[in-house]
Design a protein around this motif. Structure first.
Motif, PDB file in Angstrom:
ATOM      1  N   THR A 170      -6.966  -2.028   4.205  1.00 48.96           N
ATOM      2  CA  THR A 170      -5.726  -1.465   4.054  1.00 48.96           C
ATOM      3  C   THR A 170      -4.866  -2.050   5.357  1.00 48.96           C
ATOM      4  OG1 THR A 170      -6.701   0.412   2.812  1.00 48.96           O
ATOM      5  CG2 THR A 170      -4.269   0.387   3.352  1.00 48.96           C
ATOM      6  N   TYR A 171      -3.777  -2.678   4.866  1.00 54.98           N
ATOM      7  CA  TYR A 171      -2.711  -2.896   6.127  1.00 54.98           C
ATOM      8  C   TYR A 171      -1.386  -2.622   5.943  1.00 54.98           C
ATOM      9  CZ  TYR A 171      -6.581  -6.058   7.383  1.00 54.98           C
ATOM     10  OH  TYR A 171      -7.847  -6.600   7.745  1.00 54.98           O
ATOM     11  N   GLY A 172      -0.550  -2.381   6.975  1.00 47.86           N
ATOM     12  CA  GLY A 172       0.664  -1.956   6.813  1.00 47.86           C
ATOM     13  C   GLY A 172       1.538  -2.530   8.043  1.00 47.86           C
ATOM     14  N   THR A 173       2.841  -2.412   7.993  1.00 47.91           N
ATOM     15  CA  THR A 173       3.782  -2.876   8.913  1.00 47.91           C
ATOM     16  C   THR A 173       4.537  -1.704   9.513  1.00 47.91           C
ATOM     17  OG1 THR A 173       3.992  -4.903   7.479  1.00 47.91           O
ATOM     18  CG2 THR A 173       5.835  -4.334   9.103  1.00 47.91           C
ATOM     19  N   ARG A 217       1.292  -6.010   4.863  1.00 45.14           N
ATOM     20  CA  ARG A 217       1.907  -6.601   6.005  1.00 45.14           C
ATOM     21  C   ARG A 217       2.319  -8.244   5.642  1.00 45.14           C
ATOM     22  NH1 ARG A 217      -3.770  -8.288   9.060  1.00 45.14           N
ATOM     23  NH2 ARG A 217      -4.575  -9.785   7.725  1.00 45.14           N
ATOM     24  N   ASP A 218       2.710  -8.426   4.367  1.00 47.86           N
ATOM     25  CA  ASP A 218       3.342  -9.788   4.125  1.00 47.86           C
ATOM     26  C   ASP A 218       5.006  -9.800   4.342  1.00 47.86           C
ATOM     27  OD1 ASP A 218       3.670  -8.103   1.813  1.00 47.86           O
ATOM     28  OD2 ASP A 218       3.070  -9.627   0.629  1.00 47.86           O
ATOM     29  N   GLY A 219       5.420 -10.719   4.358  1.00 48.70           N
ATOM     30  CA  GLY A 219       6.993 -11.020   4.352  1.00 48.70           C
ATOM     31  C   GLY A 219       7.764 -10.167   3.142  1.00 48.70           C
ATOM     32  N   SER A 220       7.287 -10.269   2.075  1.00 46.03           N
ATOM     33  CA  SER A 220       7.842  -9.586   0.905  1.00 46.03           C
ATOM     34  C   SER A 220       7.970  -7.970   1.078  1.00 46.03           C
ATOM     35  CB  SER A 220       7.175 -10.000  -0.380  1.00 46.03           C
ATOM     36  OG  SER A 220       5.787  -9.306  -0.519  1.00 46.03           O
ATOM     37  N   THR A 221       7.168  -7.537   1.720  1.00 46.59           N
ATOM     38  CA  THR A 221       7.033  -6.018   2.017  1.00 46.59           C
ATOM     39  C   THR A 221       8.125  -5.706   3.024  1.00 46.59           C
ATOM     40  OG1 THR A 221       4.816  -5.835   1.588  1.00 46.59           O
ATOM     41  CG2 THR A 221       5.834  -3.886   3.021  1.00 46.59           C
ATOM     42  N   LEU A 222       8.183  -6.676   3.831  1.00 45.24           N
ATOM     43  CA  LEU A 222       9.389  -6.510   5.054  1.00 45.24           C
ATOM     44  C   LEU A 222      10.762  -6.486   4.414  1.00 45.24           C
ATOM     45  CD1 LEU A 222       9.945  -5.793   8.056  1.00 45.24           C
ATOM     46  CD2 LEU A 222       9.415  -8.200   8.522  1.00 45.24           C
ATOM     47  N   LYS A 223      10.869  -7.559   3.625  1.00 42.55           N
ATOM     48  CA  LYS A 223      12.090  -8.062   2.934  1.00 42.55           C
ATOM     49  C   LYS A 223      12.583  -6.958   2.215  1.00 42.55           C
ATOM     50  CE  LYS A 223      14.176 -11.828   0.517  1.00 42.55           C
ATOM     51  NZ  LYS A 223      13.950 -13.326  -0.314  1.00 42.55           N
ATOM     52  N   GLU A 224      11.758  -6.276   1.487  1.00 42.60           N
ATOM     53  CA  GLU A 224      12.344  -5.271   0.555  1.00 42.60           C
ATOM     54  C   GLU A 224      12.742  -4.106   1.262  1.00 42.60           C
ATOM     55  OE1 GLU A 224       9.149  -4.016  -1.917  1.00 42.60           O
ATOM     56  OE2 GLU A 224       8.604  -5.977  -2.775  1.00 42.60           O
TER      57      GLU A 224
END
Length: 96
Positions: free
Chosen positions: A69-72, A89-96
């Protein structure tokens, strides 16, 4: 779990790590696991008021549970306080 016990676990986990916190608690005959410490911190974080984000932020990934399990985390660079913790922790999570 008492408030004093909860405060102790949260403070200890933030200073070291959740797994280390659970090992120290077990040595003190306080029954808790690393996953329980993570759930306690997440619950406490969700109860806090939402922080305003400054003009400069820092972004880093973290492991809630290694290899699973990872997070940002987003941190305000002016105050050095967390603004948000996101799942994934991928870019799509941060973009949202």
């Amino acid at each position: 779990m008492t408030d004093l016990f909860t405060d102790f676990i949260c403070t200890l986990a933030l200073e070291i790590s959740c797994e280390s916190c659970s090992r120290i608690c077990k040595a003190m005959d306080l029954k808790t696991s690393g996953d329980s410490v993570i759930r306690l911190l997440t619950k406490r974080y969700k109860l806090q008021e939402e922080n305003k984000c400054g003009s400069v932020i820092g972004v880093d990934d973290l492991a809630f549970k290694k290899r699973y399990t990872y997070g940002t985390i987003i941190v305000d660079e002016a105050t050095h306080k967390p603004v948000a913790i996101l799942d994934g922790r991928d870019g799509s999570t941060l973009k949202e």
